[in-house]
Motif scaffolding. Structure first.
Motif, PDB file in Angstrom:
ATOM      1  N   PRO A  49       0.753  -1.292   0.098  1.00 11.98           N
ATOM      2  CA  PRO A  49      -0.169   0.052  -0.007  1.00 11.98           C
ATOM      3  C   PRO A  49       0.843   1.248   0.023  1.00 11.98           C
ATOM      4  O   PRO A  49       0.504   2.189  -0.618  1.00 11.98           O
ATOM      5  N   SER A  50       1.899   1.392   0.785  1.00 16.10           N
ATOM      6  CA  SER A  50       2.849   2.552   1.014  1.00 16.10           C
ATOM      7  C   SER A  50       3.632   2.684  -0.609  1.00 16.10           C
ATOM      8  O   SER A  50       4.118   3.589  -0.681  1.00 16.10           O
ATOM      9  N   HIS A  51       3.581   1.945  -1.439  1.00 11.60           N
ATOM     10  CA  HIS A  51       4.274   1.979  -2.611  1.00 11.60           C
ATOM     11  C   HIS A  51       3.526   1.929  -3.891  1.00 11.60           C
ATOM     12  O   HIS A  51       4.128   1.838  -4.752  1.00 11.60           O
ATOM     13  N   ASP A  52       2.385   2.031  -3.496  1.00 12.02           N
ATOM     14  CA  ASP A  52       1.405   2.484  -5.032  1.00 12.02           C
ATOM     15  C   ASP A  52       2.090   4.068  -5.525  1.00 12.02           C
ATOM     16  O   ASP A  52       2.379   4.973  -4.825  1.00 12.02           O
ATOM     17  N   LEU A  53       2.031   3.798  -6.657  1.00 12.23           N
ATOM     18  CA  LEU A  53       1.937   5.355  -7.632  1.00 12.23           C
ATOM     19  C   LEU A  53       0.523   6.115  -7.502  1.00 12.23           C
ATOM     20  O   LEU A  53      -0.572   5.238  -7.800  1.00 12.23           O
ATOM     21  N   SER A  54       0.616   7.447  -7.389  1.00 10.87           N
ATOM     22  CA  SER A  54      -0.437   8.138  -7.820  1.00 10.87           C
ATOM     23  C   SER A  54      -0.789   7.997  -9.417  1.00 10.87           C
ATOM     24  O   SER A  54      -0.035   7.480 -10.372  1.00 10.87           O
ATOM     25  N   GLN A  55      -2.210   8.423  -9.931  1.00 14.90           N
ATOM     26  CA  GLN A  55      -2.389   8.388 -11.253  1.00 14.90           C
ATOM     27  C   GLN A  55      -1.348   9.326 -12.167  1.00 14.90           C
ATOM     28  O   GLN A  55      -0.872   9.209 -13.184  1.00 14.90           O
ATOM     29  N   ASN A  56      -0.989  10.496 -11.542  1.00 14.13           N
ATOM     30  CA  ASN A  56       0.030  11.340 -12.294  1.00 14.13           C
ATOM     31  C   ASN A  56       1.382  10.833 -12.414  1.00 14.13           C
ATOM     32  O   ASN A  56       1.902  10.729 -13.344  1.00 14.13           O
ATOM     33  N   GLU A  57       1.706   9.794 -11.357  1.00 15.09           N
ATOM     34  CA  GLU A  57       3.191   9.244 -11.446  1.00 15.09           C
ATOM     35  C   GLU A  57       2.832   8.083 -12.446  1.00 15.09           C
ATOM     36  O   GLU A  57       4.233   7.596 -12.939  1.00 15.09           O
ATOM     37  N   CYS A  58       1.980   7.522 -12.561  1.00 17.07           N
ATOM     38  CA  CYS A  58       1.784   6.261 -13.144  1.00 17.07           C
ATOM     39  C   CYS A  58       2.358   6.387 -14.613  1.00 17.07           C
ATOM     40  O   CYS A  58       2.824   5.342 -15.174  1.00 17.07           O
ATOM     41  N   ILE A  59       1.809   7.266 -15.550  1.00 16.11           N
ATOM     42  CA  ILE A  59       2.065   7.425 -16.780  1.00 16.11           C
ATOM     43  C   ILE A  59       3.720   7.416 -17.020  1.00 16.11           C
ATOM     44  O   ILE A  59       4.071   6.668 -17.831  1.00 16.11           O
ATOM     45  N   GLN A  60       4.261   8.355 -16.379  1.00 25.54           N
ATOM     46  CA  GLN A  60       5.709   8.472 -16.531  1.00 25.54           C
ATOM     47  C   GLN A  60       6.561   7.187 -16.016  1.00 25.54           C
ATOM     48  O   GLN A  60       7.336   6.787 -16.787  1.00 25.54           O
ATOM     49  N   ALA A  61       6.071   6.599 -14.880  1.00 25.12           N
ATOM     50  CA  ALA A  61       6.901   5.389 -14.439  1.00 25.12           C
ATOM     51  C   ALA A  61       6.536   4.273 -15.452  1.00 25.12           C
ATOM     52  O   ALA A  61       7.589   3.564 -15.717  1.00 25.12           O
ATOM     53  N   ALA A  62       5.394   3.963 -15.578  1.00 26.29           N
ATOM     54  CA  ALA A  62       5.146   2.601 -16.538  1.00 26.29           C
ATOM     55  C   ALA A  62       5.694   2.798 -18.043  1.00 26.29           C
ATOM     56  O   ALA A  62       6.252   1.956 -18.446  1.00 26.29           O
ATOM     57  N   THR A  63       5.587   4.281 -18.560  1.00 27.87           N
ATOM     58  CA  THR A  63       6.211   4.229 -20.104  1.00 27.87           C
ATOM     59  C   THR A  63       7.837   4.067 -19.683  1.00 27.87           C
ATOM     60  O   THR A  63       8.484   3.542 -20.607  1.00 27.87           O
ATOM     61  N   SER A  64       8.521   4.584 -18.777  1.00 23.77           N
ATOM     62  CA  SER A  64       9.814   4.101 -18.496  1.00 23.77           C
ATOM     63  C   SER A  64      10.152   2.727 -18.458  1.00 23.77           C
ATOM     64  O   SER A  64      11.527   2.323 -18.594  1.00 23.77           O
ATOM     65  N   LEU A  65       9.157   1.906 -17.978  1.00 24.75           N
ATOM     66  CA  LEU A  65       9.286   0.660 -17.966  1.00 24.75           C
ATOM     67  C   LEU A  65       9.015  -0.284 -18.979  1.00 24.75           C
ATOM     68  O   LEU A  65       8.776  -1.523 -18.882  1.00 24.75           O
ATOM     69  N   GLY A  66       8.596   0.531 -20.197  1.00 28.45           N
ATOM     70  CA  GLY A  66       8.111  -0.263 -21.161  1.00 28.45           C
ATOM     71  C   GLY A  66       6.710  -0.215 -21.648  1.00 28.45           C
ATOM     72  O   GLY A  66       6.203  -0.741 -22.602  1.00 28.45           O
ATOM     73  N   GLY A  67       5.675   0.413 -20.825  1.00 31.26           N
ATOM     74  CA  GLY A  67       4.415   0.463 -21.014  1.00 31.26           C
ATOM     75  C   GLY A  67       4.050   1.498 -22.157  1.00 31.26           C
ATOM     76  O   GLY A  67       4.955   2.229 -22.577  1.00 31.26           O
ATOM     77  N   VAL A  68       2.760   1.298 -22.697  1.00 25.11           N
ATOM     78  CA  VAL A  68       2.410   2.003 -23.654  1.00 25.11           C
ATOM     79  C   VAL A  68       0.977   2.550 -23.414  1.00 25.11           C
ATOM     80  O   VAL A  68       0.151   2.058 -22.960  1.00 25.11           O
ATOM     81  N   LEU A  69       0.767   3.900 -23.835  1.00 25.21           N
ATOM     82  CA  LEU A  69      -0.515   4.500 -23.679  1.00 25.21           C
ATOM     83  C   LEU A  69      -1.219   4.423 -25.039  1.00 25.21           C
ATOM     84  O   LEU A  69      -0.654   4.882 -26.193  1.00 25.21           O
ATOM     85  N   PHE A  70      -2.256   3.812 -24.968  1.00 24.70           N
ATOM     86  CA  PHE A  70      -3.287   3.838 -26.353  1.00 24.70           C
ATOM     87  C   PHE A  70      -3.827   4.892 -26.630  1.00 24.70           C
ATOM     88  O   PHE A  70      -4.540   5.570 -25.634  1.00 24.70           O
ATOM     89  N   ASP A  71      -3.761   5.325 -27.596  1.00 25.89           N
ATOM     90  CA  ASP A  71      -4.071   6.601 -28.220  1.00 25.89           C
ATOM     91  C   ASP A  71      -3.756   7.984 -27.499  1.00 25.89           C
ATOM     92  O   ASP A  71      -4.646   8.693 -27.026  1.00 25.89           O
ATOM     93  N   ASN A  72      -2.547   7.572 -26.773  1.00 29.52           N
ATOM     94  CA  ASN A  72      -1.901   8.794 -25.835  1.00 29.52           C
ATOM     95  C   ASN A  72      -2.835   8.930 -24.658  1.00 29.52           C
ATOM     96  O   ASN A  72      -2.558  10.101 -24.005  1.00 29.52           O
ATOM     97  N   GLU A  73      -3.450   7.962 -24.063  1.00 34.81           N
ATOM     98  CA  GLU A  73      -4.251   8.117 -22.952  1.00 34.81           C
ATOM     99  C   GLU A  73      -4.055   6.940 -21.984  1.00 34.81           C
ATOM    100  O   GLU A  73      -3.481   5.736 -22.334  1.00 34.81           O
ATOM    101  N   LEU A  74      -3.944   7.329 -20.814  1.00 33.33           N
ATOM    102  CA  LEU A  74      -3.958   6.290 -19.712  1.00 33.33           C
ATOM    103  C   LEU A  74      -5.361   5.575 -19.493  1.00 33.33           C
ATOM    104  O   LEU A  74      -6.306   6.426 -19.389  1.00 33.33           O
ATOM    105  N   ALA A  75      -5.334   4.317 -19.504  1.00 36.35           N
ATOM    106  CA  ALA A  75      -6.703   3.761 -19.241  1.00 36.35           C
ATOM    107  C   ALA A  75      -6.756   3.697 -17.778  1.00 36.35           C
ATOM    108  O   ALA A  75      -6.326   3.051 -17.076  1.00 36.35           O
ATOM    109  N   VAL A  76      -7.957   4.417 -17.312  1.00 40.35           N
ATOM    110  CA  VAL A  76      -8.421   4.413 -15.847  1.00 40.35           C
ATOM    111  C   VAL A  76      -9.888   3.920 -15.867  1.00 40.35           C
ATOM    112  O   VAL A  76     -10.755   3.942 -16.734  1.00 40.35           O
ATOM    113  N   GLY A  77     -10.121   3.202 -14.487  1.00 42.87           N
ATOM    114  CA  GLY A  77     -11.487   2.798 -14.243  1.00 42.87           C
ATOM    115  C   GLY A  77     -11.328   1.720 -12.960  1.00 42.87           C
ATOM    116  O   GLY A  77     -10.550   1.990 -12.164  1.00 42.87           O
ATOM    117  N   TYR A  78     -12.456   1.264 -13.126  1.00 42.55           N
ATOM    118  CA  TYR A  78     -12.674   0.328 -11.477  1.00 42.55           C
ATOM    119  C   TYR A  78     -12.842  -0.956 -12.093  1.00 42.55           C
ATOM    120  O   TYR A  78     -13.863  -1.454 -12.490  1.00 42.55           O
TER     121      TYR A  78
END
Length: 301
Positions: A49-78
């Protein structure tokens, strides 16, 4: 801290410049990307729990690790089948951010992206480590994990998966059954991973407990059962006869011990009671060799 904007740029150009910095991985005083780790794939794997990334942190952290933004958007949901927070789909590499926290469960198709720990370790369970630490017990009536070797509900999915278990419809099955072992176990018909929450429940003999591997010198109940085959003695049915002090079997040991000398379970159950006319502890009733356990320490055979 003030950001040194170039005054000559109009406000909309400054905004675009900031967005390009964000998406290209350039840090600013308003946005600093934490050191991030990509956790391994596996059911139940998630960030501490104390090592979760915020939504804003997620994009840069995940792209730096090889993740891809589809249509330049972060997929958010429940989603209930994805880990909470930031993750990368193992199929396609799309970056997701899940707002559901403790009620979601990684079905194994996502790699969580988490803040790195100082000691380069994660709280999440490593399936590779579990392969060395989880033990699948035999489906014997009464079989369960020995004290101190249970997996928690959060640990169960990865532990059971490491010894052949499968998530049923993408989920671990949780219930307060009386006829299953408490804690983590596998149902043999489809190897479905289950977790029993009822303390004191007794394995009817159809379920495989999943337990932490024992250290050298400790034995599983199954191993104890095998050892008991050579150590149990059936005394003759004589008035007053009983086991000598220090030679009683516990209730958990009784089934295997009695079976090794010809006993059987009546209607599939160990019969226990506080009778006054039977020996205390483990015994057979001669008419059908049914296995019994007397709980009255003052009883007289």
């Amino acid at each position: 801290m003030m950001i040194p904007f170039r005054v000559s740029l109009p406000w909309f150009a400054l905004f675009i410049h900031m967005q390009l910095q964000l998406l290209s991985g350039v840090s600013s005083a308003l946005y600093k990307t934490p050191e991030a780790r990509l956790l391994r794939q596996g059911p139940g794997i998630k960030c501490e729990p104390s090592h979760d990334l915020s939504q804003n942190e997620c994009i840069q952290a995940a792209t730096s690790l090889g993740g891809v933004l589809f249509d330049n958007e972060l997929a958010v949901g429940y989603w209930r089948n994805a880990p909470p927070g930031c993750s990368i789909a193992t199929n396609g590499g799309r970056i997701f951010y899940n707002f559901i926290d403790h009620k979601s469960f990684n079905d194994g198709n996502y790699n969580p992206v988490c803040k790195a720990l100082e000691d380069e370790a994660t709280f999440s369970i490593s399936r590779k480590a579990l392969e060395e630490k989880a033990t699948l017990y035999t489906a014997i009536q009464g079989n369960k994990c020995i004290s101190g070797h249970d997996f928690s509900e959060d640990e169960c999915a990865a532990a059971a998966a490491s010894v052949g278990g499968r998530l049923r419809d993408g989920n671990i099955v949780v219930g307060d059954w009386s006829h299953t072992p408490p804690g983590c176990f596998i149902e043999p018909s489809d190897k479905g991973i289950h977790f029993g929450t009822k303390f004191g429940s007794v394995n009817a003999g159809s379920f495989h407990p999943v337990c932490r591997a024992e250290t050298e010198g400790e034995a599983t109940l199954f191993e104890m059962s095998k050892a008991l085959e050579n150590k149990a003695t059936l005394y003759p049915a004589i008035q007053g006869i009983k086991c000598t002090p220090g030679h009683y079997f516990t209730k958990e040991q009784c089934i295997a011990a009695a079976k090794s000398v010809g006993g059987h379970l009546r209607n599939g159950r160990l019969i226990a009671g506080g009778w006054g006319h039977t020996p205390s502890g483990c015994f057979l009733e001669p008419s059908d060799n049914a296995i019994h356990f007397g709980t009255n320490i003052f009883s007289n055979n």
